[in-house]
Design an enzyme around this catalytic site. Structure first.
Site, short mmCIF file in Angstrom:
data_model
loop_
_atom_site.label_atom_id
_atom_site.label_comp_id
_atom_site.label_asym_id
_atom_site.label_seq_id
_atom_site.Cartn_x
_atom_site.Cartn_y
_atom_site.Cartn_z
N HIS A 58 -2.42 -3.09 -3.30
CA HIS A 58 -2.97 -4.24 -2.57
C HIS A 58 -4.32 -3.93 -1.92
O HIS A 58 -4.68 -2.77 -1.71
CB HIS A 58 -1.99 -4.65 -1.46
CG HIS A 58 -1.74 -3.55 -0.47
ND1 HIS A 58 -2.61 -3.26 0.56
CD2 HIS A 58 -0.74 -2.64 -0.38
CE1 HIS A 58 -2.15 -2.23 1.25
NE2 HIS A 58 -1.02 -1.83 0.70
N GLU A 93 7.13 -1.90 -0.14
CA GLU A 93 6.66 -0.57 0.27
C GLU A 93 7.78 0.28 0.86
O GLU A 93 8.80 -0.23 1.36
CB GLU A 93 5.51 -0.72 1.29
CG GLU A 93 4.94 0.59 1.85
CD GLU A 93 4.33 1.54 0.80
OE1 GLU A 93 5.00 1.82 -0.21
OE2 GLU A 93 3.21 2.02 1.05
#
Length: 202
Positions: free
Chosen positions: A13, A86
């Protein structure tokens, strides 16, 4: 360990303020900052010719927003999957990465993995769930080239499990996890310059 059946793409990201400050971010759901938004748009140019036909993203805002920008620009379907969320850093979340590495005397990704707190996720469990997620999507869509927009720990865990090493991973930079027979390698997606260099003078 689950092993995906074929080559796939991964993208970290765009950046957040915590990335800029060098903090463990994990499951803390911070938004992209202006750098991160720019990186997401720049990733479009690197991916436009890669043949991506489907995107899967982590549900955390920084990954989902990055994926939304790319999916809209290259006009492909986007799905969200918790399987590539994550790593949970537990009590390390929000703390400066460099300070903890210095405190524990570690200087590498392998060293960092060795000092992770017991109140977070298991590194091996994170790697396995991520690989299982990727493998399931590849099996479900055999005709698609898939891009997984996720996080550094997820991408590092998969890279190390498949290829035996970690790699330098930058925000908004696409990588290919290449399956070459029984061997895997991770390589950066390089955009060909629109202008060919002049031939060398003879």
């Amino acid at each position: 360990m689950t092993t995906p059946a074929r080559t796939f793409y991964g993208l970290r990201h765009g950046a957040t303020d915590w990335n800029r400050e060098g903090r463990f971010q994990g499951r803390t759901d911070n938004p992209l900052n202006e750098d991160g938004l720019r990186q997401a748009h720049e990733a479009v140019d690197m991916l436009r010719g890669a043949g991506i036909s489907r995107i899967v993203a982590s549900p955390l805002a920084r990954a989902a927003r990055t994926a939304e920008i790319i999916a809209a620009a290259i006009a492909v379907p986007l799905a969200i999957d918790d399987g590539i969320i994550e790593f949970d850093f537990g009590s390390f979340e929000g703390l400066p990465v460099r300070d903890l590495m210095i405190k524990h005397g570690v200087t590498s990704a392998t060293g960092l993995v060795s000092i992770l707190p017991a109140d977070g996720e298991s590194w091996d469990a994170m790697t396995e769930r991520s690989l299982a997620c990727v493998a399931a999507w590849l099996d479900r869509h055999p005709g698609d080239d898939l891009l997984f927009v996720c996080h550094d720990a997820v991408m590092q865990g998969m890279a190390n499990a498949l290829s035996g090493s970690y790699f330098k991973n930058s925000h908004g930079t696409p990588f290919r996890y290449v399956c070459d027979g029984a061997h895997w390698r991770v390589e950066q997606v390089v955009t060909l310059d629109r202008y060919s260099p002049s031939p060398p003078a003879t």
